[in-house]
Design a protein around this motif. Structure first.
Motif, PDB file in Angstrom:
ATOM      1  N   GLY A  90       0.734  -1.231  -0.167  1.00 45.74           N
ATOM      2  CA  GLY A  90      -0.005   0.025   0.003  1.00 45.74           C
ATOM      3  C   GLY A  90       0.734   1.327   0.046  1.00 45.74           C
ATOM      4  N   PRO A  91       1.688   1.401   0.985  1.00 50.60           N
ATOM      5  CA  PRO A  91       2.455   2.760   1.122  1.00 50.60           C
ATOM      6  C   PRO A  91       3.503   2.844  -0.192  1.00 50.60           C
ATOM      7  CG  PRO A  91       2.932   1.559   3.064  1.00 50.60           C
ATOM      8  CD  PRO A  91       1.897   0.684   1.959  1.00 50.60           C
ATOM      9  N   MET A  92       3.868   1.865  -1.017  1.00 43.43           N
ATOM     10  CA  MET A  92       4.766   1.870  -2.115  1.00 43.43           C
ATOM     11  C   MET A  92       3.852   2.312  -3.299  1.00 43.43           C
ATOM     12  SD  MET A  92       7.656  -1.189  -1.627  1.00 43.43           S
ATOM     13  CE  MET A  92       8.888  -0.475  -3.043  1.00 43.43           C
ATOM     14  N   ASN A  93       2.663   1.762  -3.097  1.00 40.45           N
ATOM     15  CA  ASN A  93       1.800   2.220  -4.290  1.00 40.45           C
ATOM     16  C   ASN A  93       1.359   3.635  -4.081  1.00 40.45           C
ATOM     17  OD1 ASN A  93      -0.286   1.551  -6.562  1.00 40.45           O
ATOM     18  ND2 ASN A  93      -1.768   1.750  -4.975  1.00 40.45           N
ATOM     19  N   GLU A 100      10.949   3.465   3.485  1.00 39.01           N
ATOM     20  CA  GLU A 100       9.846   4.055   4.417  1.00 39.01           C
ATOM     21  C   GLU A 100       8.633   2.941   4.345  1.00 39.01           C
ATOM     22  OE1 GLU A 100      10.192   8.808   2.834  1.00 39.01           O
ATOM     23  OE2 GLU A 100       8.907   7.379   1.697  1.00 39.01           O
ATOM     24  N   ALA A 101       8.373   2.168   3.564  1.00 36.64           N
ATOM     25  CA  ALA A 101       7.247   1.124   3.674  1.00 36.64           C
ATOM     26  C   ALA A 101       7.705   0.071   4.551  1.00 36.64           C
ATOM     27  CB  ALA A 101       7.082   0.645   2.353  1.00 36.64           C
ATOM     28  N   HIS A 106       6.928  -2.612   9.864  1.00 32.98           N
ATOM     29  CA  HIS A 106       7.502  -3.131  11.313  1.00 32.98           C
ATOM     30  C   HIS A 106       6.689  -2.331  12.297  1.00 32.98           C
ATOM     31  CE1 HIS A 106      11.318  -5.501  10.230  1.00 32.98           C
ATOM     32  NE2 HIS A 106      10.973  -4.967   9.108  1.00 32.98           N
ATOM     33  N   LYS A 107       6.240  -1.221  12.156  1.00 35.99           N
ATOM     34  CA  LYS A 107       5.528  -0.395  13.145  1.00 35.99           C
ATOM     35  C   LYS A 107       3.968  -1.105  12.920  1.00 35.99           C
ATOM     36  CE  LYS A 107       3.839   4.100  14.456  1.00 35.99           C
ATOM     37  NZ  LYS A 107       3.570   5.521  13.731  1.00 35.99           N
ATOM     38  N   MET A 108       3.439  -1.262  11.922  1.00 36.71           N
ATOM     39  CA  MET A 108       1.927  -1.812  11.922  1.00 36.71           C
ATOM     40  C   MET A 108       1.740  -3.050  12.414  1.00 36.71           C
ATOM     41  SD  MET A 108       0.284   0.901  11.231  1.00 36.71           S
ATOM     42  CE  MET A 108       1.218   2.377  11.196  1.00 36.71           C
ATOM     43  N   ILE A 109       2.622  -4.085  12.210  1.00 36.97           N
ATOM     44  CA  ILE A 109       2.634  -5.418  12.641  1.00 36.97           C
ATOM     45  C   ILE A 109       2.401  -5.469  14.068  1.00 36.97           C
ATOM     46  CG2 ILE A 109       4.902  -6.317  12.802  1.00 36.97           C
ATOM     47  CD1 ILE A 109       2.295  -8.113  11.106  1.00 36.97           C
ATOM     48  N   VAL A 139      -3.706  -1.872   5.439  1.00 34.37           N
ATOM     49  CA  VAL A 139      -4.391  -0.647   5.271  1.00 34.37           C
ATOM     50  C   VAL A 139      -3.897   0.324   5.967  1.00 34.37           C
ATOM     51  CG1 VAL A 139      -6.883   0.207   5.522  1.00 34.37           C
ATOM     52  CG2 VAL A 139      -6.609  -2.086   4.619  1.00 34.37           C
ATOM     53  N   LEU A 140      -3.626   0.167   7.286  1.00 32.58           N
ATOM     54  CA  LEU A 140      -2.925   1.142   8.043  1.00 32.58           C
ATOM     55  C   LEU A 140      -1.634   1.542   7.868  1.00 32.58           C
ATOM     56  CD1 LEU A 140      -3.961  -0.273  11.540  1.00 32.58           C
ATOM     57  CD2 LEU A 140      -5.238   1.232  10.212  1.00 32.58           C
ATOM     58  N   ALA A 141      -0.799   0.954   7.075  1.00 29.66           N
ATOM     59  CA  ALA A 141       0.526   1.255   6.728  1.00 29.66           C
ATOM     60  C   ALA A 141       0.690   2.493   5.829  1.00 29.66           C
ATOM     61  CB  ALA A 141       1.142   0.260   5.904  1.00 29.66           C
ATOM     62  N   SER A 142      -0.410   2.896   5.214  1.00 28.12           N
ATOM     63  CA  SER A 142      -0.426   3.991   4.335  1.00 28.12           C
ATOM     64  C   SER A 142      -0.959   5.422   5.092  1.00 28.12           C
ATOM     65  CB  SER A 142      -1.121   3.967   3.259  1.00 28.12           C
ATOM     66  OG  SER A 142      -1.075   2.610   2.230  1.00 28.12           O
TER      67      SER A 142
END
Length: 267
Positions: A90-93, A100-101, A106-109, A139-142
Protein backbone atom coordinates in the motif's frame (compact mmCIF):
# COMPACT_ATOMS: atom_id res chain seq x y z
CA UNK A 1 -29.13 -0.89 -3.71
CA UNK A 2 -28.94 2.71 -4.95
CA UNK A 3 -29.10 5.69 -2.61
CA UNK A 4 -32.02 8.10 -2.58
CA UNK A 5 -31.38 11.65 -1.34
CA UNK A 6 -29.13 10.62 1.56
CA UNK A 7 -27.77 13.74 3.23
CA UNK A 8 -25.79 13.85 6.47
CA UNK A 9 -22.34 14.71 7.83
CA UNK A 10 -19.85 12.18 9.16
CA UNK A 11 -17.82 14.15 11.67
CA UNK A 12 -14.04 14.21 11.65
CA UNK A 13 -12.25 12.10 14.29
CA UNK A 14 -15.45 10.44 15.54
CA UNK A 15 -16.45 6.76 15.41
CA UNK A 16 -19.58 6.55 13.24
CA UNK A 17 -21.53 3.32 12.69
CA UNK A 18 -23.72 2.79 9.63
CA UNK A 19 -26.36 0.09 10.07
CA UNK A 20 -29.26 -1.32 8.11
CA UNK A 21 -30.63 -4.57 6.79
CA UNK A 22 -28.77 -6.53 4.10
CA UNK A 23 -29.19 -4.72 0.77
CA UNK A 24 -30.15 -1.39 2.39
CA UNK A 25 -27.37 0.60 0.69
CA UNK A 26 -24.74 0.80 3.47
CA UNK A 27 -21.85 -0.52 1.37
CA UNK A 28 -22.92 1.59 -1.59
CA UNK A 29 -22.75 4.67 0.64
CA UNK A 30 -19.20 4.10 1.89
CA UNK A 31 -17.90 3.20 -1.57
CA UNK A 32 -18.79 6.78 -2.56
CA UNK A 33 -16.57 8.18 0.20
CA UNK A 34 -13.33 6.97 -1.39
CA UNK A 35 -14.69 7.38 -4.94
CA UNK A 36 -14.93 3.67 -5.74
CA UNK A 37 -18.38 4.83 -6.84
CA UNK A 38 -19.34 8.32 -8.02
CA UNK A 39 -22.71 9.97 -7.37
CA UNK A 40 -25.11 10.01 -10.35
CA UNK A 41 -26.59 13.20 -8.89
CA UNK A 42 -25.74 15.42 -5.93
CA UNK A 43 -22.25 15.51 -4.44
CA UNK A 44 -20.05 14.20 -1.64
CA UNK A 45 -17.53 16.37 0.15
CA UNK A 46 -14.57 14.50 1.65
CA UNK A 47 -12.42 16.99 3.57
CA UNK A 48 -11.91 19.78 1.04
CA UNK A 49 -12.50 17.51 -1.99
CA UNK A 50 -15.88 17.68 -3.75
CA UNK A 51 -16.96 14.58 -5.70
CA UNK A 52 -19.68 15.02 -8.32
CA UNK A 53 -20.95 13.03 -11.33
CA UNK A 54 -18.42 15.01 -13.41
CA UNK A 55 -15.38 14.13 -11.25
CA UNK A 56 -12.82 12.40 -13.44
CA UNK A 57 -10.90 9.35 -12.26
CA UNK A 58 -7.43 10.73 -12.92
CA UNK A 59 -6.58 12.57 -9.72
CA UNK A 60 -8.18 10.38 -7.09
CA UNK A 61 -4.98 8.85 -5.65
CA UNK A 62 -4.44 11.63 -3.03
CA UNK A 63 -8.05 11.15 -1.84
CA UNK A 64 -7.73 7.36 -1.69
CA UNK A 65 -4.50 7.65 0.30
CA UNK A 66 -6.45 9.52 2.97
CA UNK A 67 -9.12 6.81 3.19
CA UNK A 68 -8.29 3.24 4.16
CA UNK A 69 -10.90 0.60 3.39
CA UNK A 70 -11.06 -2.68 5.31
CA UNK A 71 -13.48 -4.88 3.37
CA UNK A 72 -15.36 -7.84 4.80
CA UNK A 73 -12.91 -10.78 5.02
CA UNK A 74 -9.93 -8.54 4.09
CA UNK A 75 -7.59 -11.55 4.32
CA UNK A 76 -8.92 -12.64 0.91
CA UNK A 77 -6.99 -9.68 -0.57
CA UNK A 78 -3.59 -10.90 0.65
CA UNK A 79 -1.37 -11.94 -2.25
CA UNK A 80 2.35 -11.35 -1.59
CA UNK A 81 4.85 -14.08 -0.67
CA UNK A 82 5.64 -12.57 2.75
CA UNK A 83 3.65 -10.62 5.32
CA UNK A 84 6.20 -7.79 5.11
CA UNK A 85 5.76 -7.38 1.34
CA UNK A 86 2.00 -7.44 1.69
CA UNK A 87 1.99 -4.64 4.25
CA UNK A 88 4.54 -2.65 2.20
CA UNK A 89 2.42 -2.82 -0.96
CA UNK A 90 0.00 0.00 0.00
CA UNK A 91 2.57 2.65 1.01
CA UNK A 92 4.74 1.92 -2.06
CA UNK A 93 1.67 2.16 -4.29
CA UNK A 94 1.14 5.67 -2.88
CA UNK A 95 4.75 6.71 -3.50
CA UNK A 96 6.67 5.70 -0.35
CA UNK A 97 10.25 4.48 -0.73
CA UNK A 98 11.03 0.85 0.02
CA UNK A 99 12.73 1.88 3.26
CA UNK A 100 9.74 4.01 4.37
CA UNK A 101 7.34 1.17 3.54
CA UNK A 102 9.45 -1.37 5.45
CA UNK A 103 9.60 0.92 8.53
CA UNK A 104 5.82 1.28 8.35
CA UNK A 105 5.37 -2.50 8.05
CA UNK A 106 7.45 -3.10 11.21
CA UNK A 107 5.42 -0.52 13.11
CA UNK A 108 2.00 -1.70 11.89
CA UNK A 109 2.54 -5.43 12.52
CA UNK A 110 3.05 -4.62 16.21
CA UNK A 111 0.10 -2.22 16.26
CA UNK A 112 -2.25 -5.03 15.20
CA UNK A 113 -0.91 -7.30 17.95
CA UNK A 114 1.60 -9.52 16.10
CA UNK A 115 5.37 -9.52 16.64
CA UNK A 116 7.96 -8.79 13.96
CA UNK A 117 8.76 -12.48 13.40
CA UNK A 118 5.51 -12.69 11.39
CA UNK A 119 6.93 -10.34 8.73
CA UNK A 120 9.04 -13.10 7.17
CA UNK A 121 6.20 -15.64 7.07
CA UNK A 122 3.89 -16.30 4.16
CA UNK A 123 0.47 -14.79 4.91
CA UNK A 124 -1.05 -18.10 3.81
CA UNK A 125 0.65 -19.97 6.67
CA UNK A 126 -1.24 -17.90 9.26
CA UNK A 127 -4.54 -18.53 11.02
CA UNK A 128 -7.65 -16.69 9.80
CA UNK A 129 -7.49 -14.17 12.65
CA UNK A 130 -3.78 -13.50 12.04
CA UNK A 131 -4.39 -13.04 8.30
CA UNK A 132 -7.07 -10.50 9.10
CA UNK A 133 -4.66 -8.55 11.32
CA UNK A 134 -2.05 -8.55 8.52
CA UNK A 135 -4.66 -7.25 6.05
CA UNK A 136 -5.63 -4.48 8.49
CA UNK A 137 -1.94 -3.62 9.00
CA UNK A 138 -1.67 -3.27 5.21
CA UNK A 139 -4.48 -0.69 5.20
CA UNK A 140 -3.02 1.21 8.18
CA UNK A 141 0.49 1.28 6.68
CA UNK A 142 -0.47 4.11 4.30
CA UNK A 143 -1.48 6.20 7.35
CA UNK A 144 -5.03 7.02 6.22
CA UNK A 145 -6.91 9.82 8.01
CA UNK A 146 -10.21 7.93 7.72
CA UNK A 147 -10.69 4.17 8.06
CA UNK A 148 -13.82 2.54 6.63
CA UNK A 149 -14.63 -0.88 8.08
CA UNK A 150 -17.11 -3.14 6.28
CA UNK A 151 -18.09 -5.85 8.81
CA UNK A 152 -14.43 -6.12 9.98
CA UNK A 153 -15.13 -8.73 12.66
CA UNK A 154 -17.23 -11.14 10.53
CA UNK A 155 -16.34 -14.74 11.37
CA UNK A 156 -14.13 -13.90 14.38
CA UNK A 157 -14.70 -15.37 17.84
CA UNK A 158 -15.79 -12.96 20.64
CA UNK A 159 -12.21 -12.46 21.93
CA UNK A 160 -10.85 -11.76 18.44
CA UNK A 161 -13.73 -9.39 17.74
CA UNK A 162 -13.13 -7.39 20.91
CA UNK A 163 -9.40 -7.12 20.19
CA UNK A 164 -10.01 -5.82 16.66
CA UNK A 165 -12.71 -3.35 17.79
CA UNK A 166 -10.51 -2.11 20.66
CA UNK A 167 -7.73 -1.51 18.11
CA UNK A 168 -9.99 0.71 15.99
CA UNK A 169 -11.20 2.61 19.07
CA UNK A 170 -7.53 3.16 19.99
CA UNK A 171 -6.84 4.49 16.48
CA UNK A 172 -9.75 6.88 16.86
CA UNK A 173 -8.29 8.11 20.16
CA UNK A 174 -5.09 8.84 18.21
CA UNK A 175 -6.97 11.11 15.80
CA UNK A 176 -8.38 8.83 13.07
CA UNK A 177 -11.94 9.03 11.75
CA UNK A 178 -13.59 5.59 11.90
CA UNK A 179 -16.63 4.58 9.83
CA UNK A 180 -18.04 1.15 10.67
CA UNK A 181 -20.60 -0.85 8.68
CA UNK A 182 -21.96 -3.61 10.87
CA UNK A 183 -24.88 -5.88 11.74
CA UNK A 184 -23.55 -6.21 15.29
CA UNK A 185 -25.53 -3.79 17.45
CA UNK A 186 -23.41 -4.50 20.52
CA UNK A 187 -20.37 -3.16 18.65
CA UNK A 188 -22.37 -0.03 17.79
CA UNK A 189 -23.44 0.44 21.42
CA UNK A 190 -19.95 -0.16 22.83
CA UNK A 191 -17.81 1.75 20.33
CA UNK A 192 -19.72 4.29 18.21
CA UNK A 193 -20.08 8.00 18.99
CA UNK A 194 -22.78 8.42 16.35
CA UNK A 195 -24.83 6.08 14.17
CA UNK A 196 -26.81 6.27 10.95
CA UNK A 197 -29.59 3.89 9.90
CA UNK A 198 -30.09 3.25 6.16
CA UNK A 199 -33.24 1.55 4.84
CA UNK A 200 -33.95 0.92 1.16
CA UNK A 201 -31.42 3.54 0.12
CA UNK A 202 -32.77 6.25 2.43
CA UNK A 203 -31.37 7.69 5.66
CA UNK A 204 -34.04 6.99 8.32
CA UNK A 205 -32.11 8.00 11.47
CA UNK A 206 -28.85 9.67 12.47
CA UNK A 207 -27.67 10.61 15.95
CA UNK A 208 -26.26 9.33 19.23
CA UNK A 209 -26.63 5.54 19.67
CA UNK A 210 -28.55 6.05 22.93
CA UNK A 211 -31.13 8.20 21.10
CA UNK A 212 -31.40 6.02 17.97
CA UNK A 213 -31.79 2.75 19.89
CA UNK A 214 -34.63 4.38 21.86
CA UNK A 215 -36.47 5.46 18.69
CA UNK A 216 -39.69 3.50 19.08
CA UNK A 217 -40.82 4.03 15.47
CA UNK A 218 -37.66 2.39 14.08
CA UNK A 219 -38.11 -0.55 16.44
CA UNK A 220 -41.82 -0.87 15.68
CA UNK A 221 -41.15 -0.93 11.92
CA UNK A 222 -38.33 -3.50 12.36
CA UNK A 223 -35.78 -1.14 10.81
CA UNK A 224 -33.40 -1.68 13.72
CA UNK A 225 -32.47 -4.48 16.11
CA UNK A 226 -31.36 -3.76 19.67
CA UNK A 227 -28.08 -4.49 21.49
CA UNK A 228 -28.36 -7.44 23.88
CA UNK A 229 -28.42 -5.18 26.97
CA UNK A 230 -31.42 -3.25 25.64
CA UNK A 231 -33.23 -6.50 24.75
CA UNK A 232 -32.63 -7.78 28.28
CA UNK A 233 -33.92 -4.48 29.70
CA UNK A 234 -37.11 -4.90 27.64
CA UNK A 235 -37.60 -8.34 29.21
CA UNK A 236 -37.03 -6.89 32.69
CA UNK A 237 -39.55 -4.12 31.99
CA UNK A 238 -42.20 -6.88 31.71
CA UNK A 239 -41.28 -7.84 35.31
CA UNK A 240 -41.83 -4.42 36.90
CA UNK A 241 -38.38 -2.94 36.32
CA UNK A 242 -38.69 0.62 35.05
CA UNK A 243 -36.36 2.22 32.49
CA UNK A 244 -36.82 5.82 31.37
CA UNK A 245 -34.50 4.92 28.48
CA UNK A 246 -33.30 1.50 27.39
CA UNK A 247 -29.69 0.95 28.52
CA UNK A 248 -27.57 -0.03 25.50
CA UNK A 249 -24.40 -1.33 27.17
CA UNK A 250 -23.85 -3.91 29.92
CA UNK A 251 -22.34 -1.21 32.18
CA UNK A 252 -25.46 0.98 31.81
CA UNK A 253 -27.79 -1.96 32.35
CA UNK A 254 -25.90 -3.05 35.48
CA UNK A 255 -25.98 0.48 36.91
CA UNK A 256 -29.74 0.82 36.37
CA UNK A 257 -30.55 -2.60 37.87
CA UNK A 258 -28.36 -1.85 40.89
CA UNK A 259 -30.04 1.54 41.33
CA UNK A 260 -33.51 0.00 41.33
CA UNK A 261 -32.62 -2.92 43.60
CA UNK A 262 -30.94 -0.65 46.14
CA UNK A 263 -33.97 1.65 45.98
CA UNK A 264 -36.26 -1.29 46.78
CA UNK A 265 -33.97 -2.46 49.61
CA UNK A 266 -33.86 1.02 51.11
CA UNK A 267 -37.59 1.37 50.69
Amino acid sequence: MGLDDVSFTIKDKLFTAIVGQTGSGKSTLVRHINALLKPTSGSIKVGDRLLTPETNNKNLKPLRKKIGMVFQFPESQLFEETVEKDIMFGPMNFGATEEEARTSAHKMIQLVGLDESYLKKSPFDLSGGQMRRVAIAGVLASDPETIILDEPTAGLDPVGRKEIMDLFKQLQAEGKTIILITHNMDDVANYADEMAVIHRGKLVAHGLPQEVFNNQELLKDNLLTLPQSAEFAQDLAQKDFKFDQLPITIAELGAKIKQQLSGETNG
